[in-house]
Design a protein around this motif. Structure first.
Motif, PDB file in Angstrom:
ATOM      1  N   VAL A 226     -11.463   4.161  16.032  1.00  0.00           N
ATOM      2  CA  VAL A 226     -10.488   3.104  16.298  1.00  0.00           C
ATOM      3  C   VAL A 226     -11.274   1.959  16.916  1.00  0.00           C
ATOM      4  CG1 VAL A 226      -8.391   2.421  17.500  1.00  0.00           C
ATOM      5  CG2 VAL A 226      -8.648   4.778  16.701  1.00  0.00           C
ATOM      6  N   ALA A 227     -11.618   0.971  16.111  1.00  0.00           N
ATOM      7  CA  ALA A 227     -12.426  -0.163  16.580  1.00  0.00           C
ATOM      8  C   ALA A 227     -11.569  -1.427  16.579  1.00  0.00           C
ATOM      9  CB  ALA A 227     -13.650  -0.353  15.689  1.00  0.00           C
ATOM     10  N   ALA A 228     -11.683  -2.195  17.649  1.00  0.00           N
ATOM     11  CA  ALA A 228     -10.897  -3.427  17.778  1.00  0.00           C
ATOM     12  C   ALA A 228     -11.722  -4.474  18.512  1.00  0.00           C
ATOM     13  CB  ALA A 228      -9.588  -3.149  18.506  1.00  0.00           C
ATOM     14  N   THR A 284     -14.558  -1.371  21.480  1.00  0.00           N
ATOM     15  CA  THR A 284     -15.211  -2.481  20.795  1.00  0.00           C
ATOM     16  C   THR A 284     -16.308  -1.931  19.879  1.00  0.00           C
ATOM     17  OG1 THR A 284     -16.867  -2.731  22.526  1.00  0.00           O
ATOM     18  CG2 THR A 284     -14.796  -3.973  22.775  1.00  0.00           C
ATOM     19  N   GLY A 285     -16.896  -2.803  19.097  1.00  0.00           N
ATOM     20  CA  GLY A 285     -17.976  -2.372  18.215  1.00  0.00           C
ATOM     21  C   GLY A 285     -19.103  -1.698  18.967  1.00  0.00           C
ATOM     22  N   GLU A 286     -19.507  -2.276  20.084  1.00  0.00           N
ATOM     23  CA  GLU A 286     -20.597  -1.699  20.875  1.00  0.00           C
ATOM     24  C   GLU A 286     -20.200  -0.337  21.430  1.00  0.00           C
ATOM     25  OE1 GLU A 286     -23.405  -2.805  24.760  1.00  0.00           O
ATOM     26  OE2 GLU A 286     -21.851  -4.195  24.058  1.00  0.00           O
ATOM     27  N   GLN A 287     -18.979  -0.211  21.918  1.00  0.00           N
ATOM     28  CA  GLN A 287     -18.525   1.064  22.477  1.00  0.00           C
ATOM     29  C   GLN A 287     -18.450   2.146  21.397  1.00  0.00           C
ATOM     30  OE1 GLN A 287     -14.922  -0.584  24.193  1.00  0.00           O
ATOM     31  NE2 GLN A 287     -15.685  -0.243  26.286  1.00  0.00           N
ATOM     32  N   VAL A 288     -17.950   1.790  20.235  1.00  0.00           N
ATOM     33  CA  VAL A 288     -17.852   2.754  19.141  1.00  0.00           C
ATOM     34  C   VAL A 288     -19.246   3.143  18.650  1.00  0.00           C
ATOM     35  CG1 VAL A 288     -17.112   3.068  16.748  1.00  0.00           C
ATOM     36  CG2 VAL A 288     -15.539   2.074  18.420  1.00  0.00           C
ATOM     37  N   ARG A 289     -20.135   2.187  18.551  1.00  0.00           N
ATOM     38  CA  ARG A 289     -21.502   2.506  18.126  1.00  0.00           C
ATOM     39  C   ARG A 289     -22.150   3.500  19.079  1.00  0.00           C
ATOM     40  NH1 ARG A 289     -24.935  -2.139  19.399  1.00  0.00           N
ATOM     41  NH2 ARG A 289     -25.030  -0.994  21.368  1.00  0.00           N
ATOM     42  N   ASP A 290     -22.011   3.260  20.365  1.00  0.00           N
ATOM     43  CA  ASP A 290     -22.596   4.183  21.351  1.00  0.00           C
ATOM     44  C   ASP A 290     -21.991   5.579  21.209  1.00  0.00           C
ATOM     45  OD1 ASP A 290     -24.127   2.101  22.280  1.00  0.00           O
ATOM     46  OD2 ASP A 290     -22.893   1.732  24.068  1.00  0.00           O
ATOM     47  N   TYR A 291     -20.682   5.630  21.005  1.00  0.00           N
ATOM     48  CA  TYR A 291     -20.027   6.929  20.849  1.00  0.00           C
ATOM     49  C   TYR A 291     -20.557   7.655  19.611  1.00  0.00           C
ATOM     50  CZ  TYR A 291     -16.583  10.546  20.089  1.00  0.00           C
ATOM     51  OH  TYR A 291     -15.991  11.766  19.882  1.00  0.00           O
ATOM     52  N   LEU A 292     -20.667   6.942  18.503  1.00  0.00           N
ATOM     53  CA  LEU A 292     -21.106   7.569  17.261  1.00  0.00           C
ATOM     54  C   LEU A 292     -22.546   8.051  17.349  1.00  0.00           C
ATOM     55  CD1 LEU A 292     -19.491   5.303  14.505  1.00  0.00           C
ATOM     56  CD2 LEU A 292     -18.668   7.488  15.417  1.00  0.00           C
ATOM     57  N   GLU A 293     -23.374   7.325  18.071  1.00  0.00           N
ATOM     58  CA  GLU A 293     -24.754   7.776  18.246  1.00  0.00           C
ATOM     59  C   GLU A 293     -24.782   9.111  18.987  1.00  0.00           C
ATOM     60  OE1 GLU A 293     -26.679   4.523  20.173  1.00  0.00           O
ATOM     61  OE2 GLU A 293     -27.055   3.427  18.298  1.00  0.00           O
ATOM     62  N   GLY A 294     -23.953   9.240  20.020  1.00  0.00           N
ATOM     63  CA  GLY A 294     -23.871  10.502  20.747  1.00  0.00           C
ATOM     64  C   GLY A 294     -23.269  11.599  19.894  1.00  0.00           C
ATOM     65  N   PHE A 295     -22.242  11.267  19.132  1.00  0.00           N
ATOM     66  CA  PHE A 295     -21.612  12.256  18.256  1.00  0.00           C
ATOM     67  C   PHE A 295     -22.591  12.756  17.214  1.00  0.00           C
ATOM     68  CE2 PHE A 295     -19.542  13.109  14.177  1.00  0.00           C
ATOM     69  CZ  PHE A 295     -18.734  14.173  14.526  1.00  0.00           C
ATOM     70  N   ALA A 296     -23.395  11.862  16.659  1.00  0.00           N
ATOM     71  CA  ALA A 296     -24.372  12.271  15.643  1.00  0.00           C
ATOM     72  C   ALA A 296     -25.363  13.275  16.214  1.00  0.00           C
ATOM     73  CB  ALA A 296     -25.100  11.050  15.094  1.00  0.00           C
ATOM     74  N   ARG A 297     -25.743  13.087  17.469  1.00  0.00           N
ATOM     75  CA  ARG A 297     -26.644  14.062  18.102  1.00  0.00           C
ATOM     76  C   ARG A 297     -25.933  15.393  18.322  1.00  0.00           C
ATOM     77  NH1 ARG A 297     -28.185   9.253  20.873  1.00  0.00           N
ATOM     78  NH2 ARG A 297     -26.740   9.714  22.585  1.00  0.00           N
TER      79      ARG A 297
END
Length: 340
Positions: A226-228, A284-297
């Motif tokens: 959910v990105a906004a 936000t985009g930055e927050q979602v990116r950080d989350y996805l990087e952690g999720f990928a790990r």
């Protein structure tokens, strides 16, 4: 991460209130065209039946339509529920797609029915025990696509020698075990079934057997986004997503007042439904990116498949743009078939 992982999308062809299936599918074309322009790697469509708010009951037909409206983005089933079908028919369908759209077609395979048991038995006319033959059906299907039919004098035409890449879908250890044994890429449905993600992907990697199809393990992990433009707007949308998910799953088609819905959300059952969306990047985009990087790990993933969430189509499309910008997607990187 040193280099961003490929991002793909799963599109459920959601039918919003007051909308027709035709309008939903027209929006899926718009989404695919926009995703292609932004640099997403692929889009998958999942087979569902007897669901009032999902229009993806016939993935092969939908893929063919969207393939004609796009140029290079990969399109696939995420997936075909193989026990509902003859492997031979699926080989013909996806062999046809592969001939129409060379090197653009994926075939994800699941063993769940994608519907309720009443629809499965009485409308689809399928044996509830058909899922027990899923491993054999996968191998039979793969043989047709590789031109190695197990039935003398029978070939899938189209289909034979198209070598459409197969992906095993799963939300438990069964799919991980099968994908590892057959040497196929594995896609975990963590966007709605988060419980066994780490255990399944770890087992798959540790037990993977190289095959003619794939030399090394390849994991696709699905995750909600959910990105906004603001964190506050993303939180507002997430609350709406939660409410609609509980309404759909707990209400079972019945009208619920807002007070009744509030009570269900606060119940144990409601919290269980919301927990299905445990893996969700919000903000936000930055927050979602950080989350996805952690999720990928956490998932030890080679690729992320995004289930875009929002309270309207406009929210979803805006979220797709925000994520692409934050992840620095590049349409020039779309060539090839990740996981083949």
């Amino acid at each position: 991460m040193s280099a961003p992982l490929p991002l793909s999308l799963i599109d459920f062809c959601h039918i919003y209130p007051g909308e027709t299936a035709a309008q939903s599918m027209a929006r899926s074309v718009d989404l695919a065209q926009r995703a292609e322009a932004l640099g997403y790697s692929r889009i998958w469509y999942s087979e569902h039946h007897n669901m009032k708010h999902i229009a993806s009951s016939a993935p092969a037909v939908l893929i063919s339509h969207i393939g004609a409206k796009t140029e290079k983005i990969r399109l696939g089933a995420g997936g075909v529920m193989l026990p509902n079908h003859s492997p031979y028919v699926i080989a013909e369908q996806f062999g046809t797609l592969a001939e129409l759209y060379p090197d653009r077609i994926d075939l994800g395979l699941g063993r769940a029915p994608g519907t309720d048991m009443n629809t499965l038995g009485r409308a689809l006319r399928r044996d509830p025990n058909a899922a027990e033959h899923f491993p054999q059906d996968v191998m039979e299907l793969n043989a047709y696509l590789q031109g190695r039919s197990r039935i003398p004098g029978v070939s899938a035409i189209p289909g034979a020698n198209t070598n459409v890449p197969l992906y095993i879908l799963g939300s438990s250890m069964f799919g991980a075990t099968l994908a590892a044994e057959l040497g196929l890429p594995y896609s975990f449905a963590s966007h709605f079934a988060p419980t066994h993600l780490e255990q399944a992907t770890r087992y798959y990697r540790e037990n993977f057997k190289p095959s003619d199809t794939l030399a090394e393990p390849y994991v696709i992990a699905a995750v909600n986004v959910v990105a906004a433009d603001t964190a506050q707007e993303a939180s507002r949308q997430l609350e709406g997503v939660y409410r609609e998910r509980v309404r759909a799953m707990a209400g079972r088609g019945q009208h619920l007042t807002e007070e009744q819905l509030d009570a269900i959300i606060e119940s144990h059952h409601g919290r269980q439904i919301i927990d299905m969306l445990r893996f969700t990047g919000v903000g936000t985009g930055e927050q979602v990116r950080d989350y996805l990087e952690g999720f990928a790990r956490t998932a030890n993933a080679d690729e992320l498949m995004i289930s875009l969430q929002g309270t309207s189509n406009a929210d979803v499309m805006r979220g797709m743009d925000i994520l692409a910008d934050a992840w620095q997607l590049d349409p020039a990187d779309m060539a090839g078939a990740p996981g083949r």
